[in-house]
Motif scaffolding. Structure first.
Motif, PDB file in Angstrom:
ATOM      1  N   ARG A   1       0.834  -1.208   0.000  1.00 16.16           N
ATOM      2  CA  ARG A   1       0.000   0.000   0.000  1.00 16.16           C
ATOM      3  C   ARG A   1       0.868   1.257   0.000  1.00 16.16           C
ATOM      4  O   ARG A   1       0.542   2.254  -0.646  1.00 16.16           O
ATOM      5  CB  ARG A   1      -0.916  -0.007   1.234  1.00 16.16           C
ATOM      6  CG  ARG A   1      -1.910   1.141   1.284  1.00 16.16           C
ATOM      7  CD  ARG A   1      -2.782   1.053   2.525  1.00 16.16           C
ATOM      8  NE  ARG A   1      -2.006   1.211   3.743  1.00 16.16           N
ATOM      9  CZ  ARG A   1      -1.706   2.383   4.304  1.00 16.16           C
ATOM     10  NH1 ARG A   1      -2.116   3.512   3.747  1.00 16.16           N
ATOM     11  NH2 ARG A   1      -0.997   2.437   5.415  1.00 16.16           N
ATOM     12  N   ALA A   2       1.988   1.200   0.726  1.00 16.19           N
ATOM     13  CA  ALA A   2       2.877   2.354   0.850  1.00 16.19           C
ATOM     14  C   ALA A   2       4.137   2.143   0.013  1.00 16.19           C
ATOM     15  O   ALA A   2       4.449   1.017  -0.385  1.00 16.19           O
ATOM     16  CB  ALA A   2       3.252   2.562   2.318  1.00 16.19           C
ATOM     17  N   PRO A   3       4.880   3.209  -0.263  1.00 15.36           N
ATOM     18  CA  PRO A   3       6.157   3.055  -0.972  1.00 15.36           C
ATOM     19  C   PRO A   3       7.127   2.189  -0.171  1.00 15.36           C
ATOM     20  O   PRO A   3       7.102   2.181   1.062  1.00 15.36           O
ATOM     21  CB  PRO A   3       6.672   4.497  -1.086  1.00 15.36           C
ATOM     22  CG  PRO A   3       5.448   5.352  -0.975  1.00 15.36           C
ATOM     23  CD  PRO A   3       4.541   4.627  -0.026  1.00 15.36           C
ATOM     24  N   VAL A   4       7.981   1.460  -0.878  1.00 20.57           N
ATOM     25  CA  VAL A   4       8.964   0.570  -0.258  1.00 20.57           C
ATOM     26  C   VAL A   4      10.360   1.142  -0.506  1.00 20.57           C
ATOM     27  O   VAL A   4      10.675   1.537  -1.635  1.00 20.57           O
ATOM     28  CB  VAL A   4       8.856  -0.853  -0.848  1.00 20.57           C
ATOM     29  CG1 VAL A   4       9.923  -1.768  -0.255  1.00 20.57           C
ATOM     30  CG2 VAL A   4       7.469  -1.424  -0.601  1.00 20.57           C
ATOM     31  N   PRO A   5      11.202   1.201   0.527  1.00 17.04           N
ATOM     32  CA  PRO A   5      12.567   1.712   0.333  1.00 17.04           C
ATOM     33  C   PRO A   5      13.314   0.941  -0.749  1.00 17.04           C
ATOM     34  O   PRO A   5      13.104  -0.264  -0.936  1.00 17.04           O
ATOM     35  CB  PRO A   5      13.213   1.501   1.705  1.00 17.04           C
ATOM     36  CG  PRO A   5      12.074   1.498   2.663  1.00 17.04           C
ATOM     37  CD  PRO A   5      10.937   0.857   1.929  1.00 17.04           C
ATOM     38  N   GLY A   6      14.201   1.640  -1.436  1.00 16.57           N
ATOM     39  CA  GLY A   6      14.917   1.045  -2.559  1.00 16.57           C
ATOM     40  C   GLY A   6      15.689  -0.205  -2.206  1.00 16.57           C
ATOM     41  O   GLY A   6      15.700  -1.181  -2.969  1.00 16.57           O
ATOM     42  N   GLU A   7      16.342  -0.212  -1.025  1.00 15.14           N
ATOM     43  CA  GLU A   7      17.159  -1.380  -0.680  1.00 15.14           C
ATOM     44  C   GLU A   7      16.302  -2.614  -0.427  1.00 15.14           C
ATOM     45  O   GLU A   7      16.694  -3.742  -0.755  1.00 15.14           O
ATOM     46  CB  GLU A   7      18.035  -1.086   0.545  1.00 15.14           C
ATOM     47  CG  GLU A   7      17.297  -0.793   1.840  1.00 15.14           C
ATOM     48  CD  GLU A   7      16.950   0.682   2.009  1.00 15.14           C
ATOM     49  OE1 GLU A   7      16.661   1.082   3.158  1.00 15.14           O
ATOM     50  OE2 GLU A   7      16.977   1.419   0.998  1.00 15.14           O
ATOM     51  N   VAL A   8      15.107  -2.410   0.149  1.00 14.79           N
ATOM     52  CA  VAL A   8      14.200  -3.539   0.385  1.00 14.79           C
ATOM     53  C   VAL A   8      13.663  -4.054  -0.945  1.00 14.79           C
ATOM     54  O   VAL A   8      13.605  -5.265  -1.191  1.00 14.79           O
ATOM     55  CB  VAL A   8      13.034  -3.127   1.308  1.00 14.79           C
ATOM     56  CG1 VAL A   8      12.051  -4.287   1.478  1.00 14.79           C
ATOM     57  CG2 VAL A   8      13.552  -2.669   2.662  1.00 14.79           C
ATOM     58  N   LYS A   9      13.282  -3.129  -1.814  1.00 16.51           N
ATOM     59  CA  LYS A   9      12.772  -3.521  -3.129  1.00 16.51           C
ATOM     60  C   LYS A   9      13.840  -4.283  -3.911  1.00 16.51           C
ATOM     61  O   LYS A   9      13.550  -5.313  -4.539  1.00 16.51           O
ATOM     62  CB  LYS A   9      12.324  -2.278  -3.906  1.00 16.51           C
ATOM     63  CG  LYS A   9      11.640  -2.598  -5.225  1.00 16.51           C
ATOM     64  CD  LYS A   9      11.272  -1.336  -5.990  1.00 16.51           C
ATOM     65  CE  LYS A   9      10.196  -0.546  -5.306  1.00 16.51           C
ATOM     66  NZ  LYS A   9       9.707   0.574  -6.169  1.00 16.51           N
ATOM     67  N   SER A  10      15.070  -3.804  -3.854  1.00 22.82           N
ATOM     68  CA  SER A  10      16.160  -4.476  -4.577  1.00 22.82           C
ATOM     69  C   SER A  10      16.397  -5.878  -4.038  1.00 22.82           C
ATOM     70  O   SER A  10      16.633  -6.822  -4.800  1.00 22.82           O
ATOM     71  CB  SER A  10      17.448  -3.655  -4.470  1.00 22.82           C
ATOM     72  OG  SER A  10      17.294  -2.399  -5.093  1.00 22.82           O
ATOM     73  N   GLN A  11      16.329  -6.023  -2.703  1.00 25.78           N
ATOM     74  CA  GLN A  11      16.517  -7.339  -2.092  1.00 25.78           C
ATOM     75  C   GLN A  11      15.483  -8.332  -2.610  1.00 25.78           C
ATOM     76  O   GLN A  11      15.811  -9.479  -2.952  1.00 25.78           O
ATOM     77  CB  GLN A  11      16.411  -7.223  -0.565  1.00 25.78           C
ATOM     78  CG  GLN A  11      16.517  -8.563   0.163  1.00 25.78           C
ATOM     79  CD  GLN A  11      16.131  -8.461   1.627  1.00 25.78           C
ATOM     80  OE1 GLN A  11      15.587  -7.442   2.075  1.00 25.78           O
ATOM     81  NE2 GLN A  11      16.408  -9.506   2.393  1.00 25.78           N
ATOM     82  N   LEU A  12      14.240  -7.899  -2.685  1.00 28.31           N
ATOM     83  CA  LEU A  12      13.168  -8.782  -3.147  1.00 28.31           C
ATOM     84  C   LEU A  12      13.274  -9.056  -4.646  1.00 28.31           C
ATOM     85  O   LEU A  12      13.073 -10.192  -5.099  1.00 28.31           O
ATOM     86  CB  LEU A  12      11.811  -8.165  -2.812  1.00 28.31           C
ATOM     87  CG  LEU A  12      11.495  -8.035  -1.316  1.00 28.31           C
ATOM     88  CD1 LEU A  12      10.246  -7.195  -1.106  1.00 28.31           C
ATOM     89  CD2 LEU A  12      11.325  -9.406  -0.676  1.00 28.31           C
TER      90      LEU A  12
END
Length: 425
Positions: A322-333
């Motif tokens: 629902r909310a924006p996800v930090p870049g490092e978390v998004k990259s990890q996934l």
């Protein structure tokens, strides 16, 4: 209602009796709820409104008559404050009888209210994502073909007591079909210890928010399978909190310590050790040591999402935030092959990319089906025909009933035409 705090009301409750005490207790519970969750309740009421809006749109697009909610969520949707008051029933009466002091009551009541808000908030957003994706598929020509009661089924359990796990919905455009399951795998019915041993994996299996399969898949249970359900084509995981990636949960289920007398379960659990250790970046022996203590492992939500991906090995996995996800978390996934759709809020159009993935997963129907919109009167007649057929032991699914009715109509028209021809001969 007065402006007194719940603590002020408590003093009066202690002196009151009978009906007046019950009335004061209700007011006390409501005051405490508004003190603890004053800002959360309006927010979740807006979420309820968003979900109701999608269900209304599905009514227009698919002819859906309404939504079938899980018991807890239905109660919350109908009246959030009344639902939360029910959660405080026992604590409030223990307070009135002196079994709980005000501080102990406050601690227990706060925990109950916050837990209920978290649980229902998660269920609301997950249900909204599911309903919005069904709406996307409806706009692309798909129709609801299962179940045939024309309701959007959002319940997570209770429909698998026969030993199978049926889908929440099967959608078809006449050529392709897509089967959707919410929070599966779920436990199925069992009768004795032998049955329990066979279905234990379903009790302890990792449970993503949504599984999608191409084609009409009416049961995903795989007896003695590893995993215990069919491999999904798509997994959709939903995150409603703004800081979900900071949250940690204790993962028990398949990672719980095996009972010494159940070697079958131990063999299955051992297969998870290596994958879990890889996700956590620790040694297999360390995982095993923790599991022998018969405790769960605390994992952060991104780690749990990765574990879902590695365990079920879907063709595609999507995480909707629902909310924006930090870049490092998004990259990890994304390094793990998990696509992240973030900042969605309640924007239906933001889920178009997820709908694209689901449409790609839709499998070819074994038999082509054409859809014909029925008038309200035609639906009533079809329902009456189905009931009449069942009463006479004929049975038959709605398509078969329609086929027989059309054959009978053609025979009638043919007979009339022949009679008219003879009359003019």
């Amino acid at each position: 209602m007065s402006d007194r705090s719940w603590r002020e009301l408590y003093e009066e409750v202690a002196r009151a009796k009978g009906g007046r005490r019950e009335k004061l207790l209700e007011e006390l519970k409501l005051r405490l709820i508004r003190e603890v969750a004053g800002s959360e309740i309006p927010k979740l009421k807006e979420w309820i409104s968003q979900l109701s809006s999608v269900v209304e749109q599905l009514s227009a697009a698919l002819g859906v008559k309404g939504a079938v909610y899980p018991k807890e969520l239905r109660s919350f949707v109908e009246d959030p404050e009344a639902h939360l008051r029910k959660k405080l029933f026992i604590y409030a009466h223990d307070l009135a009888r002196g079994r709980l002091g005000p501080e102990e009551f406050y601690a227990k009541a706060c925990a109950a209210v916050k837990t209920s808000l978290m649980t229902n908030g998660r269920a609301l957003y997950q249900s909204w994502v599911y309903a919005a994706l069904v709406l996307h598929m409806a706009r692309r020509g798909f129709r609801l073909v299962y179940p045939d009661d024309l309701h959007l089924h959002l319940e997570r359990s209770g429909r698998q007591r026969t030993g199978a796990i049926p889908p929440n919905a099967v959608l078809s455009d006449g050529y392709r079909a897509l089967s959707l399951f919410l929070e599966a795998p779920r436990p199925v019915g069992w009768e004795d210890s032998g049955d329990l041993a066979r279905v234990w994996k379903l009790y302890t299996a990792l449970r993503p928010d949504m599984l999608a399969y191409g084609g009409r898949v009416l049961n995903i249970v795989v007896r003695d399978g590893e995993p215990p359900v069919l491999r999904p084509g798509v997994i959709v995981e939903c995150k409603e909190l703004e800081d979900w990636y900071k949250r940690a949960r204790e993962l028990k289920g398949p990672l719980a310590s095996p009972l010494s007398a159940e070697e079958w379960r131990e063999r299955w659990i051992s297969g998870l050790y290596a994958g879990l250790a890889d996700v956590l970046n620790i040694k297999v022996s360390e995982v095993a040591a923790k599991l022998k203590e018969r405790r769960g492992l605390r994992l952060r939500d991104p780690q749990i999402a990765i574990l879902y991906k590695r365990f079920y090995e879907p063709r595609e996995m999507v995480l909707v935030s629902r909310a924006p996800v930090p870049g490092e978390v998004k990259s990890q996934l994304e390094r793990e092959g998990i696509r992240v759709i973030d900042g969605v809020g309640f924007n239906i159009e933001a889920l178009a990319a997820v709908a694209d993935i689901l449409e790609e997963e839709a499998g070819i129907e074994s038999g082509r089906v054409d859809f014909v919109e029925l008038t309200p009167r035609a639906r009533e007649l079809l329902r009456a025909a189905i009931l009449a057929a069942k009463e006479r032991g004929l049975g038959g699914a709605p398509p078969e009933i329609v086929e027989r009715a059309l054959e009978a109509l053609l025979q009638l028209l043919s007979s009339r035409q022949q009679a008219e021809q003879r009359a003019h001969a």
